[in-house]
Design an enzyme around this catalytic site. Structure first.
Site, PDB file in Angstrom:
ATOM      1  N   LYS A 196      10.892  16.240 101.418  1.00  0.00           N
ATOM      2  CA  LYS A 196      11.849  15.157 101.641  1.00  0.00           C
ATOM      3  C   LYS A 196      11.332  14.132 102.660  1.00  0.00           C
ATOM      4  CE  LYS A 196      15.657  15.430  99.821  1.00  0.00           C
ATOM      5  NZ  LYS A 196      16.850  16.200  99.883  1.00  0.00           N
ATOM      6  N   TYR A 208      10.453  13.606  83.571  1.00  0.00           N
ATOM      7  CA  TYR A 208       9.595  14.390  84.459  1.00  0.00           C
ATOM      8  C   TYR A 208       9.317  15.816  83.995  1.00  0.00           C
ATOM      9  CZ  TYR A 208      14.116  15.656  86.650  1.00  0.00           C
ATOM     10  OH  TYR A 208      15.387  16.064  86.893  1.00  0.00           O
ATOM     11  N   LYS A 210      10.176  11.389  94.131  1.00  0.00           N
ATOM     12  CA  LYS A 210      11.449  11.969  93.700  1.00  0.00           C
ATOM     13  C   LYS A 210      12.480  10.844  93.651  1.00  0.00           C
ATOM     14  CE  LYS A 210      14.551  15.833  94.559  1.00  0.00           C
ATOM     15  NZ  LYS A 210      15.805  15.163  94.902  1.00  0.00           N
ATOM     16  N   GLU A 213       4.645  13.371  92.279  1.00  0.00           N
ATOM     17  CA  GLU A 213       5.380  12.180  91.820  1.00  0.00           C
ATOM     18  C   GLU A 213       6.494  11.882  92.817  1.00  0.00           C
ATOM     19  OE1 GLU A 213       8.149  13.048  88.440  1.00  0.00           O
ATOM     20  OE2 GLU A 213       7.530  15.097  88.826  1.00  0.00           O
ATOM     21  N   ASP A 227      15.890   8.827  93.237  1.00  0.00           N
ATOM     22  CA  ASP A 227      17.236   9.139  93.691  1.00  0.00           C
ATOM     23  C   ASP A 227      18.239   8.613  92.674  1.00  0.00           C
ATOM     24  OD1 ASP A 227      18.852  10.355  95.445  1.00  0.00           O
ATOM     25  OD2 ASP A 227      18.702   8.853  97.033  1.00  0.00           O
ATOM     26  N   CYS A 261      35.470 -19.489 116.077  1.00  0.00           N
ATOM     27  CA  CYS A 261      36.096 -19.914 117.320  1.00  0.00           C
ATOM     28  C   CYS A 261      36.231 -21.428 117.272  1.00  0.00           C
ATOM     29  CB  CYS A 261      35.213 -19.503 118.496  1.00  0.00           C
ATOM     30  SG  CYS A 261      35.524 -20.439 120.001  1.00  0.00           S
ATOM     31  N   CYS A 289      39.157 -16.321 120.608  1.00  0.00           N
ATOM     32  CA  CYS A 289      37.731 -16.094 120.814  1.00  0.00           C
ATOM     33  C   CYS A 289      37.533 -15.140 121.993  1.00  0.00           C
ATOM     34  CB  CYS A 289      37.032 -17.421 121.089  1.00  0.00           C
ATOM     35  SG  CYS A 289      35.319 -17.220 121.630  1.00  0.00           S
ATOM     36  N   CYS A 340      33.259 -23.386 124.507  1.00  0.00           N
ATOM     37  CA  CYS A 340      33.074 -21.931 124.428  1.00  0.00           C
ATOM     38  C   CYS A 340      31.716 -21.530 124.997  1.00  0.00           C
ATOM     39  CB  CYS A 340      33.185 -21.480 122.971  1.00  0.00           C
ATOM     40  SG  CYS A 340      32.781 -19.737 122.729  1.00  0.00           S
ATOM     41  N   CYS A 375      35.902 -17.442 124.970  1.00  0.00           N
ATOM     42  CA  CYS A 375      36.568 -18.590 125.605  1.00  0.00           C
ATOM     43  C   CYS A 375      38.074 -18.624 125.375  1.00  0.00           C
ATOM     44  CB  CYS A 375      35.935 -19.894 125.151  1.00  0.00           C
ATOM     45  SG  CYS A 375      36.398 -20.341 123.457  1.00  0.00           S
TER      46      CYS A 375
HETATM   47  O1  JCF Z   1      12.789  12.499  90.433  1.00  0.00           O
HETATM   48  C1  JCF Z   1      13.503  13.474  90.557  1.00  0.00           C
HETATM   49  N1  JCF Z   1      14.661  13.329  91.135  1.00  0.00           N
HETATM   50  C2  JCF Z   1      13.073  14.827  90.073  1.00  0.00           C
HETATM   51  C3  JCF Z   1      13.966  15.887  90.032  1.00  0.00           C
HETATM   52  C4  JCF Z   1      11.756  15.001  89.630  1.00  0.00           C
HETATM   53  C5  JCF Z   1      11.345  16.228  89.181  1.00  0.00           C
HETATM   54  O2  JCF Z   1      10.100  16.392  88.756  1.00  0.00           O
HETATM   55  C6  JCF Z   1      12.238  17.337  89.113  1.00  0.00           C
HETATM   56  C7  JCF Z   1      13.574  17.143  89.550  1.00  0.00           C
HETATM   57  C8  JCF Z   1      14.441  18.225  89.481  1.00  0.00           C
HETATM   58  C9  JCF Z   1      13.986  19.428  89.001  1.00  0.00           C
HETATM   59  N2  JCF Z   1      11.817  18.534  88.629  1.00  0.00           N
HETATM   60  C10 JCF Z   1      12.669  19.559  88.568  1.00  0.00           C
HETATM   61  C11 JCF Z   1      12.182  20.822  88.065  1.00  0.00           C
END
Ligand code: JCF
Length: 676
Positions: free
Chosen positions: A318, A229, A119, A117, A121, A430, A412, A436, A415
């Site tokens: 990442k 999740y 991740k 899936e 933020d 300007c 400016c 210019c 010029c």
């Molecule tokens: O989407 C996420 N930031 C995310 C964080 C998804 C996950 O399945 C996670 C997590 C942090 C810990 N699963 C764990 C165990």
């Protein structure tokens, strides 16, 4: 075990202190001072030292603690089962490493199923349900104690207050991510900027900050979402045997799951999933910073267990960071065609969001003040998607003593004319106009561009060179150029000089609308230029029109009217127009007195398929000169379609709507009939 050399020990202590500081800023204050990428780098350096010199591990090392304490302003909630974080993999090799360890530990050679899936933020939360009713929502905190944010969590529209469906567990603790979609983030920051308030650095901080509001009405006003999740505490009659089964149960009880979640077999399929999502990253409506992989069989998860604060059965791969820290080396002030002065940050080149960035826009003077940025500062560069890189924050802790405030120029930079800023406008300009050099260059580039005078072969670089070499001073000088003058220029061979002179000559024959557009009057784009041409028929009445007369025309508002009047009041502009006409630039005026001058007024035409005799652009010009509007799609309002070879869906649609269609030969006959 090797004892630690003094110099490495010093470095180690420094890393521990800095990482603890970052953790405090990040987990306790929701106000990180360095980007994740920098944090990750320091953490890895620290882990590497701890791996080699095990005896040196400090009691207060972040590896021994992970995270900070809960804030006092919310009451605390103790997580019965700790909220885990995830180990990171930064390469395919590290992902394969993860899989090898999993297999070794399980003593297994057959392929393992993984749930993949994106991740998200955002901010991790735990939401507890007893007999199907929401009891509390808590932040992760340090993993064992979090903050009670129940009132805030209840405001999030996609968090169920009561579970739906069957087989509701007695106790269900859902873990997930609360996040702010990109659109909500942009809107929030735009509103903050307009109100002169503080903006958020990224969607994650905005989500975390929104959850930490003591007033839940503020949280309610933020378009937060939760995506589930995993599961923490769980008491029920039956338990699924897989992670995927558990997630499906959560979906059934009313939780939002990530729509890209997939179960795959083997680590190669995981790597493939990563590649697919990486391509879609910029198009997703929310920020993601990687991919999470989890062993699907819950029995295998149990056998694998945990190490420190992270499960052995999951890993986060990442993506390249979208935020990086770098140093501001200087600020240049660029002058645009209308004199607008834009500060541009010159940066120590840095790899961010998949490209090397060495410039970022600073927008305007207000933005410089808002950021409080100085030359020499370390700044956080954010490049999300395909947008222009931005400076999102200054890392004040790292400000060098000699960092210099940025002085917005009073004159400016090109010029030396004075810089002016109109009441209520963010941009400074300007005042030099066509005196210019920068504005001259931009004006000539615009004049020569395709939708204006369409001078083939006169590119931006060449314009700059010719102005710098003082071969031309204004657009009118283009028509005095001869091959001899051009051949002296850098990389200008005889052949290209001849071609350019020919293209300039060809451009003399134009239309009134294109000529008006080419003049570069502020706020007069292609469409407005066409409207002016159709309504006035010639340039003299436009030049003499008052703002009131201009305002009588549909589509012309007070701002544009002002700019038009000002433009034609300026004697420099009038003499350039005069010079262009003397040089032979000409167009057919539109005879407004004759009934037939605009026989297609009020009609909408559509051009589709290929054209052989005329270009599409020429056909469009001809139709507009006759007063027609040229649209790009067919609707019931279309009066006529011109269809060339290869016409497709537009032709089909026209036929189904019974709209008259002609081919190019018929169109040519039609045009010549109009000219008689
Ligand atoms: O989407 C996420 N930031 C995310 C964080 C998804 C996950 O399945 C996670 C997590 C942090 C810990 N699963 C764990 C165990």
């Amino acid at each position: 075990m090797a004892s630690i050399p003094e110099s490495i020990f010093e470095e180690y202590k420094q890393l521990v202190a800095e990482l603890n500081q970052h953790n405090h800023r990040y987990y306790v204050l929701d106000d990180p001072s360095v980007p994740d990428s920098e944090y990750d780098r320091q953490m890895r350096a620290l882990q590497e030292i701890e791996r080699v010199y095990v005896d040196a591990v400090a009691e207060d090392s972040p590896t021994q603690r992970v995270g900070g304490a809960a804030l006092q302003s919310f009451s605390q909630i103790t997580h019965v089962l700790p909220m885990l974080s995830l180990d990171n993999a930064f390469s395919d090799a590290e992902l394969e490493d993860f899989e090898r360890k999993v297999k070794d530990r399980l003593n297994q050679t057959i392929e393992i199923d993984y749930v993949c899936e994106p991740k998200l933020d955002g901010a991790a939360v735990s939401v507890l349900y007893r007999d199907g009713l929401l009891v509390y929502g808590a932040t992760r905190g340090d993993g064992s104690v979090g903050e009670d944010i129940t009132a805030n969590v209840r405001t999030i529209k996609n968090v169920p207050l009561k579970l739906q469906g069957d087989n509701i567990p007695e106790i269900l603790e859902v873990r997930g991510e609360i996040y702010l979609p990109k659109a909500g983030f942009d809107a929030l920051n735009e509103a903050a900027r307009a109100a002169g308030g503080k903006t958020f650095v990224n969607p994650r901080n905005a989500a975390a900050g929104s959850l930490r509001q003591l007033d839940s009405k503020v949280t309610a006003s933020r378009p937060l979402e939760m995506c589930a999740y995993s599961v923490g505490q769980y008491q029920a009659e039956s338990t699924p045997s897989t992670h995927q089964g558990m997630l499906e149960a959560l979906g059934g009880w009313g939780f939002k799951l990530n729509e890209h979640m997939e179960t795959v077999t083997g680590i190669d399929a995981c790597a493939d999933y990563y590649k697919r999502l990486a391509q879609r990253r910029n198009k997703l409506p929310y920020d993601i910073d990687g991919i999470v992989y989890k062993v699907n069989q819950l029995a295998l998860q149990e056998r694998l267990g945990f190490v420190a604060k992270a499960p052995r059965w999951a890993i986060a791969r990442k993506f390249p960071a979208q935020e990086e820290m770098t140093q501001l080396l200087g600020v240049e002030f660029q002058v645009g065609r209308t004199g607008a002065i834009t500060p541009v940050a010159r940066l120590q080149p840095v790899f961010v969001g998949g490209v090397t960035v060495s410039n970022a826009t600073l927008h305007n003077r207000d933005e410089i003040e808002r950021l409080g940025v100085r030359v020499g500062d370390f700044v956080i560069i954010r490049r999300a998607g395909d947008v222009i890189p931005q400076i999102s924050k200054v890392v004040l802790e790292k400000r060098p003593p000699n960092a210099e405030p940025i002085l917005f120029p009073e004159r400016c930079p090109v010029c030396q004319s004075s810089v002016q800023r109109n009441e209520g406008e963010a941009v400074a300009r300007c005042s030099g106009g066509l005196f210019c050099g920068a504005q001259i260059k931009e004006a000539i580039k615009h004049f020569a561009s395709r939708k204006a005078m369409d001078i083939d072969g006169l590119g931006d670089k060449l314009v700059e060179l010719m102005v710098d070499e003082t071969i031309i001073f204004s657009v009118a000088d283009l028509y005095d150029l001869d091959e001899k003058r051009l051949v002296g220029l850098e990389r200008m061979a005889e052949k290209s000089a001849a071609n350019l002179v020919a293209a300039i000559t060809v451009s003399k024959q134009t239309t009134l609308a294109k000529f008006l557009y080419a003049l570069g009057i502020r706020e007069v784009g292609e469409a407005t230029a066409q409207t002016l041409a159709n309504n006035f028929g010639a340039i003299e009445p436009i030049a003499q029109a008052s703002a009131e007369e201009l305002l009588e025309i549909d589509d012309i508002g007070p701002v544009v009217a002002r700019h038009i009047v000002n433009f034609f009041r300026n004697p420099d502009n009038l003499s350039i127009i005069e010079a262009l006409r003397n040089a032979g630039v000409r167009w057919a005026d539109i005879d407004l007195s004759s009934q037939d001058s605009q026989p297609l007024k009020g009609q909408t035409w559509v051009l589709t398929g290929g054209m052989q005799i005329m270009s599409r652009a020429e056909a469009k010009d001809a139709l507009q000169a006759l007063g027609a509007k040229v649209a790009s799609s067919v609707s019931a309002k279309t009066n006529q379609v011109v269809a060339g070879p290869g016409a497709g869906s537009k032709l089909t649609k026209a036929e189904s709507l019974g709209i008259p269609v002609m081919d190019e030969a018929q169109f040519m006959d039609f045009l010549s009939a109009q000219r008689q």
